[in-house]
Design a protein around this motif. Structure first.
Motif, PDB file in Angstrom:
ATOM      1  N   THR A 194      -2.809  -6.508  -4.954  1.00 49.34           N
ATOM      2  CA  THR A 194      -1.856  -5.487  -5.385  1.00 49.34           C
ATOM      3  C   THR A 194      -0.508  -5.740  -4.720  1.00 49.34           C
ATOM      4  O   THR A 194      -0.360  -6.605  -3.852  1.00 49.34           O
ATOM      5  CB  THR A 194      -2.338  -4.089  -4.979  1.00 49.34           C
ATOM      6  OG1 THR A 194      -2.373  -4.012  -3.544  1.00 49.34           O
ATOM      7  CG2 THR A 194      -3.726  -3.787  -5.537  1.00 49.34           C
ATOM      8  N   ALA A 196       0.957  -3.822  -2.570  1.00 51.10           N
ATOM      9  CA  ALA A 196       0.813  -3.548  -1.138  1.00 51.10           C
ATOM     10  C   ALA A 196       0.108  -4.698  -0.425  1.00 51.10           C
ATOM     11  O   ALA A 196       0.498  -5.080   0.690  1.00 51.10           O
ATOM     12  CB  ALA A 196       0.037  -2.241  -0.928  1.00 51.10           C
ATOM     13  N   HIS A 197      -0.921  -5.259  -1.044  1.00 53.77           N
ATOM     14  CA  HIS A 197      -1.614  -6.407  -0.445  1.00 53.77           C
ATOM     15  C   HIS A 197      -0.653  -7.566  -0.224  1.00 53.77           C
ATOM     16  O   HIS A 197      -0.662  -8.218   0.835  1.00 53.77           O
ATOM     17  CB  HIS A 197      -2.751  -6.899  -1.361  1.00 53.77           C
ATOM     18  CG  HIS A 197      -3.884  -5.943  -1.516  1.00 53.77           C
ATOM     19  ND1 HIS A 197      -4.602  -5.828  -2.691  1.00 53.77           N
ATOM     20  CD2 HIS A 197      -4.436  -5.056  -0.659  1.00 53.77           C
ATOM     21  CE1 HIS A 197      -5.545  -4.925  -2.546  1.00 53.77           C
ATOM     22  NE2 HIS A 197      -5.472  -4.437  -1.325  1.00 53.77           N
ATOM     23  N   TYR A 199       2.625  -7.647   0.218  1.00 47.77           N
ATOM     24  CA  TYR A 199       3.610  -7.479   1.294  1.00 47.77           C
ATOM     25  C   TYR A 199       2.963  -7.371   2.666  1.00 47.77           C
ATOM     26  O   TYR A 199       3.552  -7.804   3.666  1.00 47.77           O
ATOM     27  CB  TYR A 199       4.543  -6.304   0.984  1.00 47.77           C
ATOM     28  CG  TYR A 199       5.562  -6.721  -0.052  1.00 47.77           C
ATOM     29  CD1 TYR A 199       6.648  -7.507   0.303  1.00 47.77           C
ATOM     30  CD2 TYR A 199       5.403  -6.394  -1.393  1.00 47.77           C
ATOM     31  CE1 TYR A 199       7.560  -7.949  -0.651  1.00 47.77           C
ATOM     32  CE2 TYR A 199       6.305  -6.829  -2.352  1.00 47.77           C
ATOM     33  CZ  TYR A 199       7.381  -7.613  -1.966  1.00 47.77           C
ATOM     34  OH  TYR A 199       8.272  -8.068  -2.912  1.00 47.77           O
ATOM     35  N   GLU A 200       1.744  -6.856   2.725  1.00 50.81           N
ATOM     36  CA  GLU A 200       1.011  -6.901   3.992  1.00 50.81           C
ATOM     37  C   GLU A 200       0.715  -8.350   4.368  1.00 50.81           C
ATOM     38  O   GLU A 200       0.853  -8.754   5.535  1.00 50.81           O
ATOM     39  CB  GLU A 200      -0.302  -6.113   3.881  1.00 50.81           C
ATOM     40  CG  GLU A 200      -1.103  -6.121   5.181  1.00 50.81           C
ATOM     41  CD  GLU A 200      -2.410  -5.348   5.089  1.00 50.81           C
ATOM     42  OE1 GLU A 200      -3.181  -5.397   6.065  1.00 50.81           O
ATOM     43  OE2 GLU A 200      -2.672  -4.717   4.038  1.00 50.81           O
ATOM     44  N   LEU A 228       8.582  -4.619  -7.276  1.00 50.30           N
ATOM     45  CA  LEU A 228       9.272  -3.959  -6.168  1.00 50.30           C
ATOM     46  C   LEU A 228      10.715  -3.648  -6.532  1.00 50.30           C
ATOM     47  O   LEU A 228      11.227  -2.548  -6.281  1.00 50.30           O
ATOM     48  CB  LEU A 228       9.224  -4.836  -4.919  1.00 50.30           C
ATOM     49  CG  LEU A 228       9.893  -4.257  -3.676  1.00 50.30           C
ATOM     50  CD1 LEU A 228       9.084  -3.092  -3.116  1.00 50.30           C
ATOM     51  CD2 LEU A 228      10.070  -5.342  -2.604  1.00 50.30           C
TER      52      LEU A 228
END
Length: 279
Positions: A194, A196-197, A199-200, A228
């Motif tokens: 995802t 979020a995944h 960018y982590e 984004l």
């Protein structure tokens, strides 16, 4: 310091190098098949070499979300002529972007120096073929497969699960006889992850260095940039450059990109700045 060896060629990775994307496909997510003809692909090869690419990554099968497989024969017909053309440039490194053992074999025979496999050599016979060819191989993490990888990706700990997967694949390849120094790793931005995944993963990239292998990063123009910033594919240059520079500062050795000239310029500025710290 890492270096790649393929036949009589040696490539130092003491500073980040740029890998240019050459998609010889009619359904690429980014360039819309504009290099799917031999003539246009050859023009793009010349262009990116002039712009400063160190490696050309030539692929004949799209791995975008929802992509479907192509036959061995079709993939060979797309990539082999372009590899043979690129091989006329003696200083350039050529990577074949494939998961098929038959394509790996014929691509290396045609002049390819590196195998870049989004499926981490999981196809039947792929590990044996890559080991026998004795060239550098990039193993990439992907949750699921291209047809379904973005349906509902989930992780308990994204970076740890990527490290665990790649460690298992590395051990498997080494046990099969592949020299560990032939292996490159790629965490697979956008492949079963995802926003979020992704960018982590970018933030925690240094954790990949625990495997002590060169790291290849490919986030150029991907949906992690577009979603984004709310930008179309042709408006993602600034975001792609930002991601590439963050990855380089986090220790990535190979940056797989569409926009070669701009990435080379950004790396040159970064390198000059870092060099001044050590004067």
């Amino acid at each position: 310091m890492f270096e790649l060896k393929s036949g009589d060629k040696t490539l130092s990775l003491s500073s980040p190098v740029v890998m240019a994307i050459i998609n010889v496909t009619p359904d690429s997510f980014s360039d819309g098949g504009q290099f799917s003809t031999f003539e246009n692909a050859c023009k793009q090869v010349d262009k990116v070499i002039e712009e400063g690419a160190t490696i050309l990554d030539i692929g004949g099968e799209s791995t975008r979300p929802g992509a479907t497989d192509v036959s061995v024969e079709e993939e060979l017909a797309r990539v082999i002529p372009v590899i043979e053309y690129a091989a006329k440039h003696p200083d350039i490194w050529i990577s074949i972007d494939t998961s098929k053992p038959e394509v790996m074999e014929k691509a290396v025979a045609a002049g390819a120096h590196i195998i870049n496999d989004v499926r981490a050599l999981q196809a039947p016979g792929a590990v044996a073929m890559a080991t026998n060819l004795d060239v550098p191989v990039c193993l990439m993490h992907m949750q699921g497969k291209p047809e379904t990888m973005q349906d509902n990706p989930s992780y308990d700990n994204v970076i740890q699960q990527i490290v665990d997967f790649l460690s298992l694949r590395i051990d498997y390849c080494v046990a099969a006889g592949m020299p560990r120094e032939n292996i490159i790793i790629d965490p697979g931005f956008g492949f079963g992850k995802t926003l979020a995944h992704n960018y982590e993963l970018l933030a925690k990239l240094p954790e990949l260095h625990s495997m002590h292998l060169p790291v290849l990063i490919g986030l150029s123009r991907k949906s992690m940039i577009g979603d984004l910033l709310q930008r179309n594919v042709d408006e993602r240059l600034a975001g792609s450059l930002a991601g590439a520079m963050i990855a380089a500062q986090q220790g990535a050795q190979i940056l797989r990109v569409h926009d070669v000239k701009e990435t080379v310029d950004a790396l040159t500025v970064m390198s000059a700045t870092m060099a001044s710290l050590h004067q």
